[in-house]
Design an enzyme around this catalytic site. Structure first.
Site, PDB file in Angstrom:
ATOM      1  N   LYS A 157      -3.370  35.722 -65.262  1.00  0.00           N
ATOM      2  CA  LYS A 157      -4.615  36.425 -65.485  1.00  0.00           C
ATOM      3  C   LYS A 157      -5.787  35.474 -65.207  1.00  0.00           C
ATOM      4  O   LYS A 157      -5.602  34.256 -65.234  1.00  0.00           O
ATOM      5  CB  LYS A 157      -4.678  36.965 -66.916  1.00  0.00           C
ATOM      6  CG  LYS A 157      -4.907  35.899 -67.988  1.00  0.00           C
ATOM      7  CD  LYS A 157      -5.067  36.546 -69.343  1.00  0.00           C
ATOM      8  CE  LYS A 157      -5.388  35.514 -70.405  1.00  0.00           C
ATOM      9  NZ  LYS A 157      -6.739  34.950 -70.337  1.00  0.00           N
ATOM     10  N   HIS A 187       1.644  36.427 -71.438  1.00  0.00           N
ATOM     11  CA  HIS A 187       2.575  35.786 -72.364  1.00  0.00           C
ATOM     12  C   HIS A 187       2.722  36.553 -73.673  1.00  0.00           C
ATOM     13  O   HIS A 187       3.710  36.405 -74.375  1.00  0.00           O
ATOM     14  CB  HIS A 187       2.160  34.329 -72.636  1.00  0.00           C
ATOM     15  CG  HIS A 187       0.941  34.170 -73.470  1.00  0.00           C
ATOM     16  ND1 HIS A 187      -0.336  34.187 -72.948  1.00  0.00           N
ATOM     17  CD2 HIS A 187       0.796  33.974 -74.801  1.00  0.00           C
ATOM     18  CE1 HIS A 187      -1.205  34.011 -73.923  1.00  0.00           C
ATOM     19  NE2 HIS A 187      -0.556  33.878 -75.057  1.00  0.00           N
ATOM     20  N   LYS A 191       6.702  37.672 -76.166  1.00  0.00           N
ATOM     21  CA  LYS A 191       6.948  37.287 -77.548  1.00  0.00           C
ATOM     22  C   LYS A 191       8.110  38.087 -78.142  1.00  0.00           C
ATOM     23  O   LYS A 191       8.247  39.281 -77.894  1.00  0.00           O
ATOM     24  CB  LYS A 191       5.688  37.498 -78.385  1.00  0.00           C
ATOM     25  CG  LYS A 191       4.552  36.530 -78.054  1.00  0.00           C
ATOM     26  CD  LYS A 191       3.307  36.883 -78.846  1.00  0.00           C
ATOM     27  CE  LYS A 191       2.231  35.841 -78.644  1.00  0.00           C
ATOM     28  NZ  LYS A 191       2.566  34.570 -79.303  1.00  0.00           N
ATOM     29  N   GLU A 225      -9.127  33.901 -83.475  1.00  0.00           N
ATOM     30  CA  GLU A 225      -8.810  32.515 -83.153  1.00  0.00           C
ATOM     31  C   GLU A 225      -9.818  31.593 -83.829  1.00  0.00           C
ATOM     32  O   GLU A 225     -11.016  31.887 -83.836  1.00  0.00           O
ATOM     33  CB  GLU A 225      -8.848  32.272 -81.645  1.00  0.00           C
ATOM     34  CG  GLU A 225      -7.847  33.075 -80.847  1.00  0.00           C
ATOM     35  CD  GLU A 225      -7.951  32.782 -79.364  1.00  0.00           C
ATOM     36  OE1 GLU A 225      -7.245  31.872 -78.893  1.00  0.00           O
ATOM     37  OE2 GLU A 225      -8.753  33.445 -78.680  1.00  0.00           O
ATOM     38  N   ASP A 244     -11.201  38.430 -71.184  1.00  0.00           N
ATOM     39  CA  ASP A 244     -10.211  37.383 -71.379  1.00  0.00           C
ATOM     40  C   ASP A 244      -9.040  37.840 -72.228  1.00  0.00           C
ATOM     41  O   ASP A 244      -7.890  37.477 -71.961  1.00  0.00           O
ATOM     42  CB  ASP A 244     -10.887  36.169 -72.037  1.00  0.00           C
ATOM     43  CG  ASP A 244      -9.959  34.972 -72.153  1.00  0.00           C
ATOM     44  OD1 ASP A 244      -9.216  34.705 -71.200  1.00  0.00           O
ATOM     45  OD2 ASP A 244      -9.986  34.305 -73.204  1.00  0.00           O
ATOM     46  N   HIS A 249      -4.534  41.280 -72.616  1.00  0.00           N
ATOM     47  CA  HIS A 249      -3.503  41.147 -73.641  1.00  0.00           C
ATOM     48  C   HIS A 249      -3.438  42.337 -74.601  1.00  0.00           C
ATOM     49  O   HIS A 249      -2.406  42.978 -74.742  1.00  0.00           O
ATOM     50  CB  HIS A 249      -3.726  39.866 -74.448  1.00  0.00           C
ATOM     51  CG  HIS A 249      -3.593  38.607 -73.658  1.00  0.00           C
ATOM     52  ND1 HIS A 249      -2.560  38.381 -72.779  1.00  0.00           N
ATOM     53  CD2 HIS A 249      -4.368  37.495 -73.617  1.00  0.00           C
ATOM     54  CE1 HIS A 249      -2.701  37.179 -72.227  1.00  0.00           C
ATOM     55  NE2 HIS A 249      -3.783  36.625 -72.725  1.00  0.00           N
ATOM     56  N   LYS A 335     -13.483  34.068 -80.809  1.00  0.00           N
ATOM     57  CA  LYS A 335     -13.401  32.617 -80.963  1.00  0.00           C
ATOM     58  C   LYS A 335     -14.150  32.181 -82.221  1.00  0.00           C
ATOM     59  O   LYS A 335     -15.061  32.868 -82.693  1.00  0.00           O
ATOM     60  CB  LYS A 335     -14.022  31.928 -79.743  1.00  0.00           C
ATOM     61  CG  LYS A 335     -13.369  32.265 -78.419  1.00  0.00           C
ATOM     62  CD  LYS A 335     -12.005  31.630 -78.296  1.00  0.00           C
ATOM     63  CE  LYS A 335     -11.429  31.811 -76.899  1.00  0.00           C
ATOM     64  NZ  LYS A 335     -10.078  31.224 -76.780  1.00  0.00           N
TER      65      LYS A 335
END
Length: 481
Positions: A157, A187, A191, A225, A244, A249, A335
């Site tokens: 990505k 990713h 999982k 995060e 992002d 995701h 973030k």
């Protein structure tokens, strides 16, 4: 190179040459190189393989320097140290070749040398761990060369930044490779706990009948995060939290949660069901979105002093089908927040009649919830009410918990990245995103990208702007717990 398989019961790929573009970059050092070594330790690399690191002339390394880089990468980011017989075989498989979109001569020679050393029919895996502006040129170079034969390509990505750029990327890919050769890596989908969502629903009769609008009040996908942008201001300015994390995701996780049962777990039927979810998603309404920016972001190198790039986003998504119509899907990520978590929460409807009083201090707003923590190794928590001990019939919160690491042998558990690299070598495309799905997600995002709400400031270490709480009222975020 001969690896040493253990009794895993997992299929081992055919002989391969693996070419890692961007071999000197951060992703290669943190994830790909340590991941490949862990696959070797687990006996899951091919019986005979070679790994060629590659980068443009400005980042060129000698083979010895690349081997030193690999050792440092495994020492810093790997699970086990670089020593022993498997390491000696792994490091001996490594070489380096300069390449660019305009010059493939050294790479062609390196691949030919590697394939001659392996002998017989050799498959090729090209992992493009490179910046987005380098992808189109490398794809075109590979497609125009003899390297295209027996090849698979892993793409990282972002898969575009809007619908137009995603279509351009897909057009270039289609002009050079068949879709069956292309593996767009996410990713999150590698999982164990994402696989567990499928097992939870479709292998257990007592969950699937409740997995619909008649019983589910809301769904939350929450990925806060604690990290800031960590000096990646120039990259983040052109991306932001929505591009992002959400498109790449969280929407993919939503597809797995909301899909209908496929006829099998093979790539086509499973990905068809995920795509049907994307097709029935309503366009994201900008009025149902909160964008935030942590205090101090504009002081980061590479960030504009008047930046409107979001470092936080919370939104409401809706699916217009008979299973989910009217159920809000709340997505949140950002973030510099209070915790780093990866949590899915299924909130169930309240009983029609509440017969039992709650004990003093019992959480009245939580109700019945199924919480999937999909940060590896993962866990599942069922929250419900039970009678509190004593002479009176009063309820208090209770919980049943499954922890993956406590229940199964995890000595050779693969990290998500490792698992997906293995799947790509085996040609298994079930857990990879496909081109029409990517384009559909940018399509439902178009209104938000065209008219985004202004960013709201928030303090680092908080849970983002207060507006995110109002967004989901009368429901509440299940984090913090």
């Amino acid at each position: 190179m001969n690896s040493h398989p253990i009794e895993t019961g997992v299929e081992v790929p055919a002989n391969h040459v693996i070419v890692l573009f961007g071999a000197t970059g951060d992703l290669a050092k943190r994830k790909v190189i340590p991941g490949l070594f862990h696959l070797a330790l687990a006996g899951l690399l091919p019986r005979r393989y070679r790994i060629i690191g590659s980068a443009p002339e400005a980042f060129a390394l000698s083979t010895d320097a690349f081997r030193d880089l690999a050792r440092d990468s495994v020492e810093r980011f790997g699970e086990l140290p670089p020593d022993g017989e498997v390491w000696e075989e792994f490091v001996a498989s490594l070489s380096f070749a300069v390449s660019s979109a305009q010059d493939d001569a050294s790479l062609l020679a390196a691949v030919q040398t590697a394939e001659t050393a392996i002998g017989g029919e050799v498959h090729r895996l090209f992992h493009l761990a490179v910046p987005p502006d380098a992808v189109l040129g490398l794809v075109s170079m590979l497609g125009a060369s003899s390297l295209r034969a027996r090849a698979r390509v892993i793409l990282e990505k972002p898969f575009g930044v809007d619908l137009a750029s995603a279509k351009r990327l897909n057009d270039v890919i289609r002009a050079n490779f068949d879709e069956t050769q292309v593996f767009r890596i996410d990713h999150f989908l590698g999982k164990e706990s994402i696989d567990n969502i499928l097992a939870l629903r479709f292998a257990n009769r007592f969950f699937e009948p409740l997995w619909n609008r008649d019983h589910v009040r809301y769904v939350q996908i929450d990925v806060p995060e604690t990290l800031s942008i960590e000096g990646r201001g120039a990259f983040y300015e052109g991306t932001g939290a929505f591009r992002d994390m959400v498109v790449s995701h969280l929407f993919q996780v939503l597809g797995f949660i909301a899909m209908e049962q496929p006829t099998s777990l093979e790539a086509r039927p499973l990905r068809d069901e995920v795509h049907k979810v994307f097709e029935t998603m309503r366009p994201i309404d900008p009025s149902h979105v909160v964008r935030g920016q942590y205090d101090g972001y504009r002081d980061e190198p590479g960030v504009a002093p008047d930046s409107q790039t979001e470092t936080f986003v919370a939104l409401r998504a809706e699916i217009d089908n008979t299973r989910w119509k009217g159920v809000p899907f709340y997505l949140r990520t950002g973030k510099a927040l209070a915790e780093s978590r990866q949590v899915i929460t299924i909130g169930f409807e309240e009983p029609v009649m509440r017969l039992f009083p709650l004990a003093k201090g019992a959480p009245q707003h939580r109700g019945n919830r199924l919480v999937v923590d999909f940060a590896d190794p993962g866990s599942i928590h069922a929250h419900f009410f039970a009678k509190e001990p004593g002479p009176e019939m009063r309820l208090n919160a209770a919980e049943m918990t499954f922890h993956y690491q406590d229940s199964f042998q995890t000595a050779h558990r693969l990290e998500a990245y490792e698992y997906l690299i293995l799947e790509a070598m085996l040609g298994k495309r079930t857990l990879f995103t496909r081109s029409d799905g990517i384009e559909r997600l940018w399509e439902v995002s178009a209104d938000l990208l065209a008219s985004p709400p202004a960013v709201e400031p928030y303090a680092p270490g908080s849970w983002g702007p207060a507006s995110a709480t109002h967004l989901i009222a009368p429901n509440t975020w299940c984090l913090p717990e």
